[in-house]
Design a protein around this motif. Structure first.
Motif, short mmCIF file in Angstrom:
data_model
loop_
_atom_site.label_atom_id
_atom_site.label_comp_id
_atom_site.label_asym_id
_atom_site.label_seq_id
_atom_site.Cartn_x
_atom_site.Cartn_y
_atom_site.Cartn_z
N SER A 24 17.56 -14.14 3.15
CA SER A 24 17.10 -12.74 3.25
C SER A 24 15.64 -12.58 2.80
CB SER A 24 17.99 -11.82 2.40
OG SER A 24 17.88 -12.18 1.05
N ASN A 25 15.04 -13.64 2.27
CA ASN A 25 13.65 -13.53 1.82
C ASN A 25 12.66 -14.19 2.77
OD1 ASN A 25 14.13 -11.95 -0.40
ND2 ASN A 25 14.48 -13.67 -1.77
N ASP A 45 9.43 -11.28 -1.48
CA ASP A 45 10.17 -11.20 -2.74
C ASP A 45 9.76 -12.29 -3.75
OD1 ASP A 45 12.08 -10.15 -4.38
OD2 ASP A 45 13.81 -10.72 -3.17
MG LIG Z 1 15.09 -10.38 -1.48
#
Ligand SMILES: [Mg+2]
Ligand SMILES: Nc1ncnc2c1ncn2[C@@H]1O[C@H](COP(=O)(O)OP(=O)(O)O)[C@@H](O)[C@H]1O
Length: 250
Positions: free
Chosen positions: A157-158, A171
């Motif tokens: 997700s990053n 992030d």
């Molecule tokens: Mg994240």
């Protein structure tokens, strides 16, 4: 003014998109130094030429907390892509490993050292007893000093993949300069918690591509498990404690 689209909502922050900007808005209870530190690390890696969204500013928000604004990167995160195309998991895993290895090639001055970060985290952990903390600290002291850029939370997700195949890493709150093995141990741990079916595959692929012994990554595992315990996520506690206990018997 563009419409505000909420992308992520957690106890201490909301991430939303407003036109071409992404805003990460923290609650007033999130320390200002933590927000500024995340923005500072982001600025350091951006200055070093790492592919990250352009930082646009840090401002106080109406809720009494602080916000980080950055450029919106159009594309999909590797998490979204993995959810949408489970049959292509191997391809995305390989992409993640390639990105992690490329990230490790950057040298970013002014970041904290990974070993020191782990040492500080272990020393604050009151949940584990003094002799386990001692074993963990001995383990960290035994690790070589390196200075590779470690994202510290390199999970699907990053990472955003653009349509043209290029990527951007998000992030940066947990980044440090140090040992790629520690960074791989964190990613392996996150896979074990969030997407266990891919965890072993990730570890084998990373070690093969990095030409790194699996045992070296494993040496870091009790240490990174202890560091993740400082986040106090109740659902993760049992697995993390099991990983940490390995340090007591070796
Ligand atoms: Mg994240
Ligand atoms: N600059 C950006 N461009 C596009 N999407 C973003 C951007 N920043 C954040 N996002 C989206 O918001 C999600 C949460 O943001 P992130 O910075 O990873 O916060 P968290 O700490 O909650 O993981 C990301 O997984 C991604 O889907």
């Amino acid at each position: 003014m563009s419409e505000r689209i909420i992308l992520e909502q957690a106890a201490n922050k909301t991430v939303y998109r407003e036109g071409s900007r992404i805003v990460k808005e923290f609650t007033a209870s999130h320390p200002m130094s933590g927000v500024l530190n995340e923005a500072y690390i982001h600025a350091c890696v951006e200055d070093a030429g790492v592919p990250v969204p352009r930082l646009l500013g840090v401002t106080p928000s109406e809720n009494g907390g602080w916000s980080i604004a950055m450029e919106y990167v159009s594309g999909k995160t590797l998490k979204e892509l993995m959810d949408e195309n489970p049959d292509k998991a191997d391809e995305y895993l390989e992409k993640l490993v390639d990105i992690q290895l490329a990230t490790g090639k950057y040298r970013v001055p002014n970041l904290r050292n990974t070993r020191q970060k782990m040492i500080d985290a272990i020393q604050t952990l009151t949940e584990i007893d003094a002799s386990t903390r001692y074993e963990l600290l001995q383990r960290v002291h035994g690790m070589a000093q390196h200075s590779k850029l470690c994202h510290g939370d390199l999970v699907p997700s990053n990472i955003v993949l653009r349509e043209d195949g290029s990527y951007c890493i998000l992030d940066w709150a947990h980044a440090s300069a140090g040992n790629a093995g520690a960074d791989a141990a964190i990613t392996y741990l996150r896979f074990s918690l969030d997407r266990p079916e891919l965890a072993e595959k990730y570890l084998r692929l990373f070690c093969r591509k990095a030409d790194m012994a699996i045992q070296y990554v494993q040496t870091w595992m009790p240490v990174v498990a202890a560091q993740q315990l400082t986040k106090h996520r109740e659902a993760e506690r049992e697995l993390l404690e099991k990983w940490i206990s390995v340090a007591e018997y070796q």
